[in-house]
Design an enzyme around this catalytic site. Structure first.
Site, short mmCIF file in Angstrom:
data_model
loop_
_atom_site.label_atom_id
_atom_site.label_comp_id
_atom_site.label_asym_id
_atom_site.label_seq_id
_atom_site.Cartn_x
_atom_site.Cartn_y
_atom_site.Cartn_z
N GLY A 89 -4.37 -7.18 -12.97
CA GLY A 89 -3.31 -6.43 -12.29
C GLY A 89 -3.48 -6.31 -10.79
O GLY A 89 -2.74 -5.57 -10.14
N SER A 91 -2.82 -6.99 -7.13
CA SER A 91 -1.68 -7.58 -6.43
C SER A 91 -1.91 -7.65 -4.92
O SER A 91 -1.23 -8.41 -4.23
CB SER A 91 -0.39 -6.80 -6.73
OG SER A 91 -0.52 -5.47 -6.30
N HIS A 96 -9.84 -2.55 -2.92
CA HIS A 96 -9.39 -1.16 -2.83
C HIS A 96 -9.74 -0.41 -4.11
O HIS A 96 -9.65 -0.95 -5.21
CB HIS A 96 -7.89 -1.07 -2.55
CG HIS A 96 -7.04 -1.88 -3.48
ND1 HIS A 96 -6.85 -3.23 -3.33
CD2 HIS A 96 -6.33 -1.53 -4.58
CE1 HIS A 96 -6.06 -3.68 -4.27
NE2 HIS A 96 -5.73 -2.67 -5.07
P1 5GP Z 1 -3.45 -3.57 -7.04
O1 5GP Z 1 -2.26 -3.90 -7.90
O2 5GP Z 1 -3.80 -4.74 -6.14
O3 5GP Z 1 -4.65 -3.04 -7.78
O4 5GP Z 1 -3.01 -2.35 -6.13
C1 5GP Z 1 -2.29 -2.51 -4.96
C2 5GP Z 1 -1.65 -1.19 -4.68
O5 5GP Z 1 -1.24 -1.16 -3.35
C3 5GP Z 1 -0.41 -0.92 -5.54
O6 5GP Z 1 -0.62 0.29 -6.28
C4 5GP Z 1 0.72 -0.80 -4.52
O7 5GP Z 1 1.64 0.20 -4.86
C5 5GP Z 1 -0.03 -0.48 -3.25
N1 5GP Z 1 0.60 -0.98 -2.02
C6 5GP Z 1 1.05 -2.23 -1.79
N2 5GP Z 1 1.50 -2.35 -0.52
C7 5GP Z 1 1.31 -1.13 0.05
C8 5GP Z 1 1.59 -0.62 1.36
O8 5GP Z 1 2.09 -1.31 2.26
N3 5GP Z 1 1.27 0.68 1.59
C9 5GP Z 1 0.68 1.47 0.64
N4 5GP Z 1 0.40 2.74 0.96
N5 5GP Z 1 0.41 1.02 -0.61
C10 5GP Z 1 0.73 -0.27 -0.89
#
Ligand code: 5GP
Ligand code: ZN
Length: 110
Positions: A89, A91, A96
């Site tokens: 998951g 993205s 992070h």
């Molecule tokens: P992943 O899916 O990679 O574990 O989590 C990425 C997270 O980053 C997602 O929960 C998404 O909502 C968040 N996200 C993506 N782009 C941005 C952004 O520009 N600003 C913030 N605050 N969150 C973001």
């Protein structure tokens, strides 16, 4: 520069809930719980495994920041997640930590 590098560098204005030399924390754009905070290293690593291999001090700081924020928000229980790889998951390919709280969580996760 990736989107989280831009946020960490201040190129995209963001409210930091926590900030130190190595990490910053800010609210997720698309929250999956009443509290959903992302804690990231300022330096770019593709995922948590790459960060842990390269810089265990900063990896540890992510957890310290999460603990602080969870306490500030008064969370009595919370979940920490590192989605690592697209199949899990992930993205955004800048390491992070997700800190989620303020509602019950199911196990196993989806
Ligand atoms: P992943 O899916 O990679 O574990 O989590 C990425 C997270 O980053 C997602 O929960 C998404 O909502 C968040 N996200 C993506 N782009 C941005 C952004 O520009 N600003 C913030 N605050 N969150 C973001
Ligand atoms: Zn980056």
């Amino acid at each position: 520069m990736c989107i989280f590098c831009k946020i960490a560098a201040g190129e995209i204005p963001s409210d930091f809930l926590y900030e130190s030399a190595n990490v910053v924390a800010f609210k997720d754009l698309d929250p999956q719980a009443p509290t959903h905070v992302l804690v990231i290293p300022r330096a770019h690593y593709e995922n948590a495994a790459e960060l842990a291999a390269a810089d265990s001090v900063t990896m540890s700081e992510l957890f310290g920041a999460a603990r602080r924020i969870a306490s500030d928000f008064g969370l009595d229980g919370y979940r920490i997640t590192f989605n690592t790889g697209a199949s899990a998951g992930q993205s955004v390919f800048h390491a992070h930590l997700h800190l989620l709280g303020g509602r019950p969580f199911a196990w196993p996760p989806g």
